[in-house]
Write a protein that holds these residues in place. Structure first.
Motif, PDB file in Angstrom:
ATOM      1  N   ALA A 173       0.831  -1.205   0.000  1.00 51.45           N
ATOM      2  CA  ALA A 173       0.000   0.000   0.000  1.00 51.45           C
ATOM      3  C   ALA A 173       0.869   1.261   0.000  1.00 51.45           C
ATOM      4  CB  ALA A 173      -0.928  -0.007   1.209  1.00 51.45           C
ATOM      5  N   GLN A 174       1.958   1.224   0.747  1.00 51.45           N
ATOM      6  CA  GLN A 174       2.863   2.386   0.760  1.00 51.45           C
ATOM      7  C   GLN A 174       3.444   2.621  -0.635  1.00 51.45           C
ATOM      8  OE1 GLN A 174       5.289   0.972   4.048  1.00 51.45           O
ATOM      9  NE2 GLN A 174       4.749   2.745   5.309  1.00 51.45           N
ATOM     10  N   LYS A 175       3.864   1.534  -1.294  1.00 55.28           N
ATOM     11  CA  LYS A 175       4.408   1.665  -2.650  1.00 55.28           C
ATOM     12  C   LYS A 175       3.383   2.284  -3.584  1.00 55.28           C
ATOM     13  CE  LYS A 175       7.556  -2.206  -2.603  1.00 55.28           C
ATOM     14  NZ  LYS A 175       7.491  -3.663  -2.786  1.00 55.28           N
TER      15      LYS A 175
ATOM     16  N   VAL B 247      -3.904   4.683  11.998  1.00 57.61           N
ATOM     17  CA  VAL B 247      -2.786   4.907  12.920  1.00 57.61           C
ATOM     18  C   VAL B 247      -1.776   3.786  12.753  1.00 57.61           C
ATOM     19  CG1 VAL B 247      -2.395   5.667  15.275  1.00 57.61           C
ATOM     20  CG2 VAL B 247      -4.710   5.155  14.523  1.00 57.61           C
ATOM     21  N   GLY B 248      -0.516   4.162  12.594  1.00 58.97           N
ATOM     22  CA  GLY B 248       0.524   3.147  12.504  1.00 58.97           C
ATOM     23  C   GLY B 248       0.689   2.519  11.132  1.00 58.97           C
ATOM     24  N   SER B 249      -0.035   3.005  10.135  1.00 58.44           N
ATOM     25  CA  SER B 249       0.071   2.399   8.809  1.00 58.44           C
ATOM     26  C   SER B 249       1.330   2.870   8.080  1.00 58.44           C
ATOM     27  CB  SER B 249      -1.174   2.711   7.976  1.00 58.44           C
ATOM     28  OG  SER B 249      -1.308   4.100   7.791  1.00 58.44           O
ATOM     29  N   GLY B 250       2.009   3.862   8.647  1.00 57.31           N
ATOM     30  CA  GLY B 250       3.282   4.282   8.063  1.00 57.31           C
ATOM     31  C   GLY B 250       3.172   5.451   7.103  1.00 57.31           C
ATOM     32  N   LYS B 251       2.505   6.501   7.525  1.00 57.12           N
ATOM     33  CA  LYS B 251       2.372   7.677   6.670  1.00 57.12           C
ATOM     34  C   LYS B 251       3.644   8.533   6.688  1.00 57.12           C
ATOM     35  CE  LYS B 251      -1.360   8.928   8.759  1.00 57.12           C
ATOM     36  NZ  LYS B 251      -1.625   7.687   9.515  1.00 57.12           N
ATOM     37  N   THR B 252       4.326   8.527   7.842  1.00 57.28           N
ATOM     38  CA  THR B 252       5.497   9.394   7.957  1.00 57.28           C
ATOM     39  C   THR B 252       6.558   9.033   6.917  1.00 57.28           C
ATOM     40  OG1 THR B 252       5.033   9.415  10.315  1.00 57.28           O
ATOM     41  CG2 THR B 252       7.118  10.359   9.615  1.00 57.28           C
ATOM     42  N   VAL B 253       6.759   7.745   6.715  1.00 57.57           N
ATOM     43  CA  VAL B 253       7.744   7.319   5.723  1.00 57.57           C
ATOM     44  C   VAL B 253       7.339   7.785   4.334  1.00 57.57           C
ATOM     45  CG1 VAL B 253       8.827   5.331   4.656  1.00 57.57           C
ATOM     46  CG2 VAL B 253       8.320   5.300   7.072  1.00 57.57           C
TER      47      VAL B 253
ATOM     48  N   GLY C 148       4.028  -8.007  10.849  1.00 60.68           N
ATOM     49  CA  GLY C 148       4.627  -8.321  12.144  1.00 60.68           C
ATOM     50  C   GLY C 148       4.116  -7.486  13.302  1.00 60.68           C
ATOM     51  N   ARG C 149       3.112  -6.653  13.054  1.00 63.24           N
ATOM     52  CA  ARG C 149       2.558  -5.876  14.159  1.00 63.24           C
ATOM     53  C   ARG C 149       1.753  -6.774  15.086  1.00 63.24           C
ATOM     54  NH1 ARG C 149       1.965  -0.433  12.689  1.00 63.24           N
ATOM     55  NH2 ARG C 149       4.123   0.135  12.357  1.00 63.24           N
ATOM     56  N   LYS C 150       1.901  -6.567  16.379  1.00 63.92           N
ATOM     57  CA  LYS C 150       1.036  -7.294  17.309  1.00 63.92           C
ATOM     58  C   LYS C 150      -0.228  -6.466  17.502  1.00 63.92           C
ATOM     59  CE  LYS C 150       4.337  -9.948  20.024  1.00 63.92           C
ATOM     60  NZ  LYS C 150       5.656  -9.279  20.079  1.00 63.92           N
TER      61      LYS C 150
HETATM   62  P1  ADP Z   1       1.399   6.759  11.091  1.00 68.63           P
HETATM   63  O1  ADP Z   1       2.001   8.141  10.989  1.00 68.63           O
HETATM   64  O2  ADP Z   1       0.732   6.338   9.830  1.00 68.63           O
HETATM   65  O3  ADP Z   1       0.555   6.564  12.291  1.00 68.63           O
HETATM   66  P2  ADP Z   1       4.119   6.017  11.349  1.00 68.63           P
HETATM   67  O4  ADP Z   1       4.578   6.598  10.083  1.00 68.63           O
HETATM   68  O5  ADP Z   1       4.385   6.750  12.612  1.00 68.63           O
HETATM   69  O6  ADP Z   1       2.559   5.736  11.253  1.00 68.63           O
HETATM   70  O7  ADP Z   1       4.629   4.543  11.454  1.00 68.63           O
HETATM   71  C1  ADP Z   1       4.404   3.778  12.585  1.00 68.63           C
HETATM   72  C2  ADP Z   1       5.598   2.890  12.846  1.00 68.63           C
HETATM   73  O8  ADP Z   1       5.705   1.894  11.823  1.00 68.63           O
HETATM   74  C3  ADP Z   1       6.892   3.662  12.838  1.00 68.63           C
HETATM   75  O9  ADP Z   1       7.670   3.197  13.906  1.00 68.63           O
HETATM   76  C4  ADP Z   1       7.517   3.294  11.486  1.00 68.63           C
HETATM   77  O10 ADP Z   1       8.911   3.316  11.542  1.00 68.63           O
HETATM   78  C5  ADP Z   1       7.004   1.891  11.244  1.00 68.63           C
HETATM   79  N1  ADP Z   1       6.849   1.548   9.830  1.00 68.63           N
HETATM   80  C6  ADP Z   1       6.390   2.339   8.839  1.00 68.63           C
HETATM   81  N2  ADP Z   1       6.368   1.681   7.668  1.00 68.63           N
HETATM   82  C7  ADP Z   1       6.807   0.430   7.909  1.00 68.63           C
HETATM   83  C8  ADP Z   1       7.016  -0.734   7.094  1.00 68.63           C
HETATM   84  N3  ADP Z   1       6.748  -0.734   5.786  1.00 68.63           N
HETATM   85  N4  ADP Z   1       7.493  -1.852   7.704  1.00 68.63           N
HETATM   86  C9  ADP Z   1       7.743  -1.849   9.027  1.00 68.63           C
HETATM   87  N5  ADP Z   1       7.605  -0.803   9.836  1.00 68.63           N
HETATM   88  C10 ADP Z   1       7.120   0.339   9.301  1.00 68.63           C
END
Ligand code: ADP
Ligand code: MG
Length: 682
Positions: free
Chosen positions: A260-262, A286-292, A438-440
């Protein structure tokens, strides 16, 4: 339509100065306004079989007077009339208060029609209206309007009827015939008549359908016009971004991107490379990895020779983002700086100079970022976090700043599909709908407040393992009106309970920003192990060592808000827990707590939240940015909403359709309502 809009309401008989004023206060100035003043409900006088009528429902029945009426007097001026009535095979009682005068109208074995509330247990109707003689069919359904001042519903009905019979023929059609035919919609004049004077419920449904579609279509046309204009009308920048640079950058990230990120990264870069201006909403749980994703987009714009800006709602969040971005971007030599209100004096001047000279690649901060003082050398991308806090107008203001950078809006509150179409209808939408592997899953429990002791022991266990805990309360200080836990009290209690071994911090909105930062820093550095807080920690805060979230009076929060709060834990590799302390009284309240324990999926919760609380409450009152629909209901009519959106997109993007004569009334309407004016944007 416009003709009737210009015809004053005083053209109708019987509307003097006072009535005119009352009507005006309802927003009714013209005959056109009156005809479009829709009932908010209907009184139903249809005859029904009592077997099908629910307890306490209002019902109309026809029957014969079966027992002599009896009037009892009590108190000073009070009386109660009762009589028995045969309705088909039912014998029922009818009671009426202080209407003894009806007694003489009632003759044994004569037919009467009675309307009133049905008490199923006592087989009694409490009378609202009595008519001697059989039921007459033409008054089955009566419209009920909201009224003000001296105006009565009856008078309003009369005026509406008069207006319809005198001017009804002048109601102009707004929708093109092709669409009326396609969806088999009633014509406008006909539909208006039915809305005000329905004969059957089927007919009413049919008329309503037309207005639902009309409202949605008009609204969506406005949104799509706006979208098209902002896409094509404003000069965007074509950013030169090379796929191989991006691939290289993502390769050295600490983890592989999710599918999904890709996908959303590709959507974003397609916009950034195009000559159009990006106007995209990025949704992700939340936690889906938007910051990256944000970091990759910022990397792209810097690689293309531009600067990037990231705007967030609070200083705490700004600091956090700076540290994650420094981590992700610093390693490839990109400079990231923080600008908040606490950056002052010489430091501020120096920073602003560096931004202007282009020495700073990425600037992170609160709203101050887009204010006049800050000049970028060449801003290529603006990202805002927690977008749902701004309405459509603020979004436009933001886009009007600067030299047309691409704009990406991020939100961590999943927005139900129908609200996204409505509140963000002018934007493109990307969704991260997959969690990193791998998220719990966070384990969520709902318990009553009397289990507090057990919960504190549970918290203690986590603390012993070296973890930290959040404790959330709805209010800051004790309130006499609301019997809810407050942060200051809870802080004192927990201090007593945990004080010898652990430090308990206190965080709430009334603290000075510097104090807030200090409290937050202490928690993230594990100097405090428990943080008692109001909802100020709701958004974005990231302390991976915290594994425990306790929420007092959880029934007072919306589902999306609870989900956001819960999202503060489960950010590290350890198992995390969320405990909802709640004694909800209502069934809905119980259902809400239950669903929280059943799912961790923010999209599922947001749909449920919308269903349970309605669209107005979903975004919070002031900032909703949602339109008020007269007839349509975003939740229940979502299919019509989607259809209207698709039609609007098709219409707006087809020059041929736009020029077609049958679309002229629609175009004119949009023009009259200001949806097509361009002055603000060029
Ligand atoms: P959001 O802002 O969407 O709530 P974050 O960007 O803070 O989420 O990401 C939550 C956590 O997941 C962070 O610690 C981040 O480093 C990690 N993370 C993001 N993308 C991945 C990924 N593709 N695989 C594993 N961990 C990831
Ligand atoms: Mg672009």
């Amino acid at each position: 339509m416009n003709k009737l809009q210009q015809l004053s309401i005083t053209a109708l008989k019987g509307i003097g100065a006072e009535t005119n004023a009352s009507l005006n206060s309802l927003g009714i100035l013209s005959v056109g306004d009156l005809i479009e003043y829709f009932p908010y409900r209907y009184e139903d006088y249809r005859l029904r079989d009592l077997a099908e009528v629910k307890h306490e429902e209002t019902v109309t029945v026809e029957g014969i007077v079966h027992g002599p009426p009896n009037v009892m007097f009590y108190g000073k001026k009070k009386s109660r009339l009762t009589f028995r009535m045969l309705v088909g095979r039912y014998a029922v009682n009818v009671t009426a208060f202080n209407r003894g005068f009806l007694k003489n109208k009632l003759q044994l074995n004569e037919t009467v029609t009675v309307t009133g509330k049905w008490d199923k247990n006592r087989q009694t109707i409490s009378l609202k209206e009595l008519k001697v003689g059989p039921f007459k069919a033409q008054q089955e359904i009566e419209p009920v309007y909201s009224v003000k001042g001296n105006l009565t519903v009856k008078a309003l009905r009369r005026f509406v009827r008069q207006a319809l019979s005198e001017y009804g023929e002048e109601v102009a059609e707004l929708l093109p015939k092709s669409l009326l035919d396609k969806y088999r919609l009633l014509e406008r004049e006909e539909a208006l008549k039915v809305i005000h004077l329905p004969k059957t419920h089927e007919e009413l449904k049919y008329a309503r359908r037309r207005f639902v579609y009309e409202e949605f279509l008009l609204f969506q046309l406005k949104m799509q016009v706006l979208r098209k204009r902002e896409r094509e009308g404003t000069k965007g920048m074509s950013q030169h971004i090379q796929a191989k640079d991006i691939v290289e950058f993502t390769k050295q990230l600490p983890f592989p991107l999710t599918g999904a990120q890709k996908r959303v990264v590709n959507e974003i870069f397609a916009d950034m490379k195009s000559p159009y201006r990006m106007n995209r909403l990025l949704q992700g749980d939340v936690g889906s990895g938007k910051t990256v994703v944000a970091a990759i987009a910022l990397f792209g714009t810097v690689k293309a020779g531009h600067q990037g800006a990231l705007m967030v709602p609070t200083e705490i969040l700004a600091e956090q983002h700076v540290s994650s971005l420094k981590d992700l971007l610093g390693r490839v030599g990109i400079t990231v700086e923080l600008l908040t209100s606490s950056v002052k004096g010489k430091r501020r001047r120096e920073l602003l100079e560096k931004v202007e000279s282009g020495e700073v690649d990425v600037l992170v901060g609160t709203h101050a970022l887009i204010q006049g003082e800050v000049m970028f050398k060449k801003l290529g991308l603006v990202i805002t976090d927690e977008q749902h806090r701004f309405g459509v107008n603020q979004r436009r203001t933001l886009r009007e700043k600067g030299e047309f950078p691409d704009v990406l809006f991020m939100t961590a509150t999943p927005i139900p599909r129908t609200l996204a179409i409505t509140a963000f209808g002018e934007m493109d939408v990307s969704v991260i709908d997959e969690m990193p592997a791998g998220r719990k899953a966070i384990e969520t429990y709902w318990v009553k407040h009397d289990m507090l002791e057990r919960i504190l022991q549970f918290v203690q266990k986590e603390l012993v393992k070296g973890r930290q805990a959040y404790v959330i309360c709805p209010l800051i200080e004790e309130s006499e009106k609301l019997d809810v836990q407050n942060a200051i009290d809870v802080h004192a209690t927990l201090q007593q309970y945990f004080g010898d071994k652990w430090n308990v911090g206190l965080m709430h909105g009334k603290l000075h920003p510097d104090e807030k930062d200090e409290v937050m820093r202490e928690f993230s550095e594990n100097k405090t192990q428990i943080l008692v807080s109001t909802t100020v920690v709701e958004v974005g805060v990231n302390v991976p060592n915290a594994t425990m979230m306790v929420i007092y009076d959880a029934e007072r929060f919306g589902l999306s808000q609870l989900h956001q709060l819960r999202g503060r834990v489960g950010r590290g590799s350890e198992q995390s827990y969320c405990v909802l302390l709640a004694d909800p009284k209502s069934e809905v309240g119980k259902e809400r707590m239950k669903i929280m324990t059943e799912t961790n999926d923010g999209f599922v919760l947001s749909e449920k939240d919308l269903e349970l609380r309605g669209p107005g409450d979903f975004f919070g009152k002031k900032q909703s940015g949602l339109p008020d629909f007269k007839v349509a209901d975003m939740v229940h009519d979502y299919r019509a909403l989607e259809t209207a959106r698709d039609d609007a997109t098709r219409i707006v993007n087809s020059e041929q359709l736009w020029k077609d004569k049958e679309f002229t009334p629609l175009l004119m309407h949009l023009e009259e309502t200001g949806a097509l004016t361009t002055e603000k944007l060029d």
